[in-house]
Design a protein around this motif. Structure first.
Motif, PDB file in Angstrom:
ATOM      1  N   GLU A   1       0.749  -1.125   0.020  1.00 51.16           N
ATOM      2  CA  GLU A   1       0.039   0.068   0.038  1.00 51.16           C
ATOM      3  C   GLU A   1       0.688   0.926   0.567  1.00 51.16           C
ATOM      4  OE1 GLU A   1      -3.819   2.488   2.459  1.00 51.16           O
ATOM      5  OE2 GLU A   1      -2.961   0.827   3.439  1.00 51.16           O
ATOM      6  N   LYS A   2       1.686   1.151   0.775  1.00 51.81           N
ATOM      7  CA  LYS A   2       2.861   2.638   1.474  1.00 51.81           C
ATOM      8  C   LYS A   2       4.302   2.418   0.819  1.00 51.81           C
ATOM      9  CE  LYS A   2      -0.102   3.539   5.127  1.00 51.81           C
ATOM     10  NZ  LYS A   2       0.263   3.693   6.884  1.00 51.81           N
TER      11      LYS A   2
ATOM     12  N   ASP B   1       6.843   2.716   1.575  1.00 51.29           N
ATOM     13  CA  ASP B   1       7.889   2.165   2.227  1.00 51.29           C
ATOM     14  C   ASP B   1       7.292   0.468   2.819  1.00 51.29           C
ATOM     15  OD1 ASP B   1       6.199   2.230   4.330  1.00 51.29           O
ATOM     16  OD2 ASP B   1       6.890   3.453   5.488  1.00 51.29           O
ATOM     17  N   ASP B   2       7.102  -0.125   2.350  1.00 50.37           N
ATOM     18  CA  ASP B   2       6.908  -1.499   2.228  1.00 50.37           C
ATOM     19  C   ASP B   2       7.848  -2.421   1.624  1.00 50.37           C
ATOM     20  OD1 ASP B   2       4.579  -3.878   1.649  1.00 50.37           O
ATOM     21  OD2 ASP B   2       6.061  -4.373   0.301  1.00 50.37           O
TER      22      ASP B   2
ATOM     23  N   CYS C   1       0.437  10.788  -4.243  1.00 51.11           N
ATOM     24  CA  CYS C   1       1.345  10.804  -2.772  1.00 51.11           C
ATOM     25  C   CYS C   1       2.261   9.278  -2.952  1.00 51.11           C
ATOM     26  CB  CYS C   1       0.830  10.795  -1.540  1.00 51.11           C
ATOM     27  SG  CYS C   1      -0.100   9.573  -1.392  1.00 51.11           S
TER      28      CYS C   1
ATOM     29  N   THR D   1       1.157   6.396  -3.096  1.00 51.08           N
ATOM     30  CA  THR D   1       0.577   4.880  -2.089  1.00 51.08           C
ATOM     31  C   THR D   1      -0.096   4.767  -3.419  1.00 51.08           C
ATOM     32  OG1 THR D   1      -1.437   7.199  -1.648  1.00 51.08           O
ATOM     33  CG2 THR D   1      -0.118   6.461  -0.090  1.00 51.08           C
TER      34      THR D   1
ATOM     35  N   TRP E   1      -2.764  -4.668  -2.817  1.00 57.79           N
ATOM     36  CA  TRP E   1      -1.823  -4.109  -3.221  1.00 57.79           C
ATOM     37  C   TRP E   1      -0.872  -4.769  -4.385  1.00 57.79           C
ATOM     38  CZ3 TRP E   1      -4.295  -0.252  -1.941  1.00 57.79           C
ATOM     39  CH2 TRP E   1      -4.893  -0.005  -0.589  1.00 57.79           C
TER      40      TRP E   1
END
Length: 420
Positions: free
Chosen positions: A345-346, A348-349, A384, A386, A395
């Protein structure tokens, strides 16, 4: 790490015991995809949550009077016996020629798979697949296993404080027994394991229990599809190669495919779960033969990340090997090499960051003559960074909207190539 370096480590550290009995001092935990339970004595069944995602799964384990552990699982995404809770082990003195040894009895694995694992710290888990070999042991009674500790080690791993020295994992349905588990500082390995440095470039069928019933039949069906085009005199101008994301053109992306690519008699040669070595096996077994496409689109490698967090350089080696195979079978085709899609999702995953490392190395594989590189990841993300469930619901895999974005992102490149 060289043999000299391993010996040097062993010389510097205090001598460990020649053998460590893992039946003592460690807690045995039984896990399912959605829960866990300690195994102290007798039998335990992993409890189900109130609203289980896998309601039909069942995982249980028992301990016999002689210490033998039995793991039973059905319809399970993942079932484990985990050795944990003891004092973290310094296994550096064991890496030179140490072994993990145990007796294994495969009672049932006809519809299941198995792996051996070792947890080596934060974001570090190493595994040895044993599905094909395990099925050969069904009904043969207890078998002594001896795997080199180096089977579980990767360059850069820190084995100074291993918190989970062994995991027996099952998937699907099966019944396994293990006993006399121990670590030997000096042992003789008798059980083969893949060389992690060559795994991504060594052709292999997909070794997952959930794929056994359909993977090879799908391969045969794709060969028949090529033959049907050829027998009907239809030219296949466009081919997609990849994993489940590519296979999704036949499901979530079906309508988009019909709109954009069906007119080229295009083929989607995507197989869920495939890593670079599995695609390589398919290419070496005829999936690109019997046709002469103008364009081949390839995206492979995200399962090298998701399955084993492989060193990006090793994944690149597997991708390069597949490119070589494409050139050999289809020298006239332009190859569009795609960057791995974003996942997690983000930004930094962990797997997202790992894929980004692979993508940074991919442009070097494009020569600008036959192989061309394209990264459409930004089109799939929010500004952003995401991900949106409207585009990647889990995801990782695309929604119909995601496939539409993919197709439209390819059009400026593919349309002129296919018109020639």
């Amino acid at each position: 790490m060289t043999r000299f370096a391993l010996a040097f480590f062993a010389a510097l550290l205090p001598l460990a015991a020649q053998a460590l009995d893992l039946d003592k001092g460690w807690q045995i935990v039984v896990t399912d995809f959605e829960g866990e339970a300690p195994l102290k004595a007798g039998r335990v069944t992993v409890p189900k949550p109130a609203n289980p995602r896998v309601p039909d799964s069942h995982v249980a384990a028992s301990r016999g009077d002689d210490g033998t552990l039995t793991l039973q699982f059905s319809n399970s995404w993942i079932a484990q016996l985990r050795w944990q809770g003891g004092r973290p082990l310094d296994l550096r003195p064991y890496l030179a020629d140490g072994t993990v040894e145990f007796d294994l009895r495969v009672i049932d694995l006809a519809h299941g798979g198995m792996k051996f694992k070792l947890g080596c710290g934060k974001d570090c888990e190493r595994k040895v697949p044993f599905l094909f070999a395990g099925r050969e042991l069904i009904g043969k009674g207890p078998q002594h296993m001896a795997l080199a500790l180096k089977c579980f080690w990767r360059e850069g791993d820190d084995f100074s404080a291993v918190p989970q020295p062994f995991v027996l994992e099952g998937t699907g349905s099966g019944e396994l027994q293990v006993s006399r588990l121990r670590l030997n500082q000096h042992g003789k390995a008798t059980t083969a394991c893949p060389d992690y440095r060559k795994q991504s470039v060594t052709p292999e069928r997909l070794q997952e229990s959930w794929a056994m019933d359909w993977w090879l039949p799908r391969h045969e069906a794709k060969l028949a599809e090529v033959k049907a085009h050829r027998d009907a005199g239809r030219r296949v101008d466009l081919v997609f190669l990849g994993d489940s994301i590519t296979q999704g053109w036949e499901n979530e992306g079906k309508a988009v495919w019909a709109e954009h690519f069906a007119k080229y008699n295009a083929m989607a040669l995507g197989f869920g779960g495939d890593r670079t070595e599995n695609l390589l096996w398919r290419l070496q077994h005829g999936e690109l033969d019997g046709m002469a496409p103008k364009v081949v689109v390839m995206m492979i490698g995200t399962n090298n990340t998701g399955d084993r967090l492989e060193d990006p350089a090793l994944t690149i080696a597997g991708i390069r090997k597949n490119l070589d195979e494409i050139r050999q079978h289809q020298p006239q085709a332009r190859v569009l090499l795609l960057a791995l899609f974003p996942r997690g999702e983000k930004p930094d995953d962990l797997t997202r960051r790992h894929n980004a490392q692979v993508n940074a190395l991919l442009p070097a594989l494009a020569d600008g003559r036959q192989v061309f590189f394209l990264d459409i990841g930004q089109a799939l993300m929010n500004p952003c960074g995401t991900l949106s469930r409207d585009i990647l619901p889990d995801w990782l895999h695309l929604s119909p909207q995601g496939y539409d974005i993919w197709a439209r992102s390819l059009e400026p490149t593919l349309t002129p190539w296919l018109a020639q």
